[in-house]
Design a protein around this motif. Structure first.
Motif, PDB file in Angstrom:
ATOM      1  N   THR A 102       1.852   7.051  -6.932  1.00 20.80           N
ATOM      2  CA  THR A 102       0.759   7.897  -7.343  1.00 20.80           C
ATOM      3  C   THR A 102       1.161   9.380  -6.772  1.00 20.80           C
ATOM      4  OG1 THR A 102      -0.439   7.557  -5.080  1.00 20.80           O
ATOM      5  CG2 THR A 102      -0.825   6.158  -7.115  1.00 20.80           C
ATOM      6  N   THR A 103       1.980   9.608  -5.841  1.00 21.26           N
ATOM      7  CA  THR A 103       2.284  11.018  -5.330  1.00 21.26           C
ATOM      8  C   THR A 103       3.308  11.542  -6.035  1.00 21.26           C
ATOM      9  OG1 THR A 103       3.523  10.321  -3.742  1.00 21.26           O
ATOM     10  CG2 THR A 103       1.434  10.786  -3.186  1.00 21.26           C
ATOM     11  N   ILE A 138       0.870  -1.198  -0.074  1.00 17.54           N
ATOM     12  CA  ILE A 138      -0.018   0.042   0.088  1.00 17.54           C
ATOM     13  C   ILE A 138       0.961   1.399  -0.075  1.00 17.54           C
ATOM     14  CG2 ILE A 138      -1.571   1.346   1.241  1.00 17.54           C
ATOM     15  CD1 ILE A 138      -2.724  -1.470   2.384  1.00 17.54           C
ATOM     16  N   MET A 139       1.817   1.394   0.791  1.00 18.51           N
ATOM     17  CA  MET A 139       2.666   2.300   0.896  1.00 18.51           C
ATOM     18  C   MET A 139       3.558   2.798  -0.484  1.00 18.51           C
ATOM     19  SD  MET A 139       2.296   3.922   3.690  1.00 18.51           S
ATOM     20  CE  MET A 139       0.577   3.264   3.748  1.00 18.51           C
TER      21      MET A 139
END
Length: 56
Positions: free
Chosen positions: A54-55, A47-48
């Protein structure tokens, strides 16, 4: 005296409510402990990693 609710994840697990993550969660007075569940460390890492992609 006030009581404080604390959630502690089992070994190798991370607690999450879908937005917040941690091995130890100190709940606010009105917070619902049932909103948290345990995920594996591997799930958390994935998840991280996805979040970092995406950032960028």
């Amino acid at each position: 005296m006030q009581k404080r609710n604390v959630l502690i994840a089992d070994e190798g697990m991370v607690l999450t409510d879908g937005e917040n993550y941690g091995r130890v969660i100190y709940l606010a007075e009105d917070a619902d402990a049932g909103a948290y569940r345990e995920i594996t460390q591997a799930e958390y890492d994935a998840i991280m990693a996805e979040s970092e992609e995406t950032t960028l």
